[in-house]
Design a protein around this motif. Structure first.
Motif, short mmCIF file in Angstrom:
data_model
loop_
_atom_site.label_atom_id
_atom_site.label_comp_id
_atom_site.label_asym_id
_atom_site.label_seq_id
_atom_site.Cartn_x
_atom_site.Cartn_y
_atom_site.Cartn_z
N TRP A 36 0.86 -1.18 0.00
CA TRP A 36 0.00 0.00 0.00
C TRP A 36 0.90 1.24 0.00
O TRP A 36 1.88 1.29 0.75
CB TRP A 36 -0.91 0.04 1.22
N PHE A 37 0.53 2.19 -0.85
CA PHE A 37 1.15 3.51 -0.89
C PHE A 37 0.04 4.54 -0.69
O PHE A 37 -1.14 4.23 -0.80
CB PHE A 37 1.82 3.75 -2.25
N ARG A 38 0.44 5.77 -0.46
CA ARG A 38 -0.53 6.86 -0.40
C ARG A 38 0.10 8.12 -0.95
O ARG A 38 1.32 8.28 -0.96
CB ARG A 38 -1.02 7.09 1.02
N GLN A 39 -0.77 9.01 -1.42
CA GLN A 39 -0.31 10.28 -1.97
C GLN A 39 -1.27 11.38 -1.56
O GLN A 39 -2.46 11.35 -1.91
CB GLN A 39 -0.20 10.21 -3.49
N ALA A 40 -0.74 12.33 -0.81
CA ALA A 40 -1.50 13.50 -0.40
C ALA A 40 -1.30 14.60 -1.43
O ALA A 40 -0.30 14.62 -2.16
CB ALA A 40 -1.04 13.96 0.98
N PRO A 41 -2.23 15.56 -1.50
CA PRO A 41 -2.11 16.64 -2.48
C PRO A 41 -0.78 17.38 -2.34
O PRO A 41 -0.38 17.76 -1.22
CB PRO A 41 -3.29 17.55 -2.14
N ARG A 45 4.21 10.24 -3.78
CA ARG A 45 3.63 8.99 -3.33
C ARG A 45 4.57 8.34 -2.32
O ARG A 45 5.78 8.25 -2.56
CB ARG A 45 3.39 8.06 -4.52
N GLU A 46 4.03 7.89 -1.19
CA GLU A 46 4.88 7.34 -0.15
C GLU A 46 4.44 5.94 0.25
O GLU A 46 3.24 5.60 0.21
CB GLU A 46 4.89 8.25 1.09
N PHE A 47 5.41 5.16 0.65
CA PHE A 47 5.18 3.80 1.12
C PHE A 47 4.40 3.80 2.43
O PHE A 47 4.67 4.62 3.33
CB PHE A 47 6.54 3.12 1.32
N VAL A 48 3.45 2.88 2.55
CA VAL A 48 2.67 2.74 3.77
C VAL A 48 2.93 1.38 4.43
O VAL A 48 3.28 1.30 5.60
CB VAL A 48 1.16 2.90 3.49
N ALA A 49 2.75 0.30 3.66
CA ALA A 49 2.87 -1.04 4.23
C ALA A 49 3.15 -2.05 3.13
O ALA A 49 2.80 -1.83 1.97
CB ALA A 49 1.60 -1.43 4.97
N ALA A 50 3.79 -3.17 3.52
CA ALA A 50 4.12 -4.23 2.58
C ALA A 50 3.84 -5.57 3.21
O ALA A 50 3.95 -5.74 4.44
CB ALA A 50 5.59 -4.15 2.18
N ILE A 51 3.50 -6.55 2.36
CA ILE A 51 3.26 -7.91 2.84
C ILE A 51 3.84 -8.89 1.84
O ILE A 51 3.83 -8.66 0.63
CB ILE A 51 1.75 -8.15 3.06
N VAL A 93 -4.90 9.80 -1.14
CA VAL A 93 -5.38 8.72 -2.01
C VAL A 93 -4.49 7.52 -1.73
O VAL A 93 -3.26 7.63 -1.77
CB VAL A 93 -5.33 9.11 -3.49
N TYR A 94 -5.12 6.40 -1.44
CA TYR A 94 -4.39 5.17 -1.12
C TYR A 94 -4.41 4.24 -2.32
O TYR A 94 -5.47 4.01 -2.92
CB TYR A 94 -5.01 4.49 0.10
#
Length: 125
Positions: A36-41, A45-51, A93-94
């Motif tokens: 999962w990544f996310r990007q704020a206005p 885009r930044e890393f959130v979690a990995a599995i 945005v995720y």
């Protein structure tokens, strides 16, 4: 070819919870490291979690550690992100992303083979 479709985003008050889902097409889902990544206005885009492939290994960004949980159900071709104790700074945005050939991946966004369209998460204060 893998298609990823996120769902579960929405508007929530600070301190609340949301559960995101990412449904994947294809028969080789269990060969992909999922993130999962996310990007704020106005931000990258930044890393959130990995599995990992089988779900036995996970890793998180420091900003979400202890609040977010990534999981996957390979029988359902789905990866999840349970988000608790949400903060306004989690608003973004995720996106889910898939990477073939790695058991688990924390590479940059450019490293991933497939992306979903994203789902908006908005946390009000």
């Amino acid at each position: 070819q893998v298609q990823l479709v996120e769902s579960g985003g929405g508007l929530v008050q600070a301190g609340g919870s949301l559960r995101l889902s990412c449904a994947a097409s294809g028969r080789t889902f269990n060969r992909y490291a999922m993130n999962w990544f996310r990007q704020a206005p106005g931000k990258e885009r930044e890393f959130v979690a990995a599995i990992s492939w089988g779900g036995g290994a996970t890793t998180y960004a420091d900003s979400v550690k202890g609040r977010f949980t990534i999981s996957r159900d390979n029988a359902k071709n789905t990866v999840y992100l349970q988000m608790n104790s949400l903060k306004p700074e989690d608003t973004a945005v995720y996106y889910c992303a898939a990477r073939l050939g790695y058991s688990i991946s924390i590479g940059p966004a450019s490293s991933y083979d497939y992306w979903g369209q994203g789902t908006q998460v908005t946390v009000s204060s």
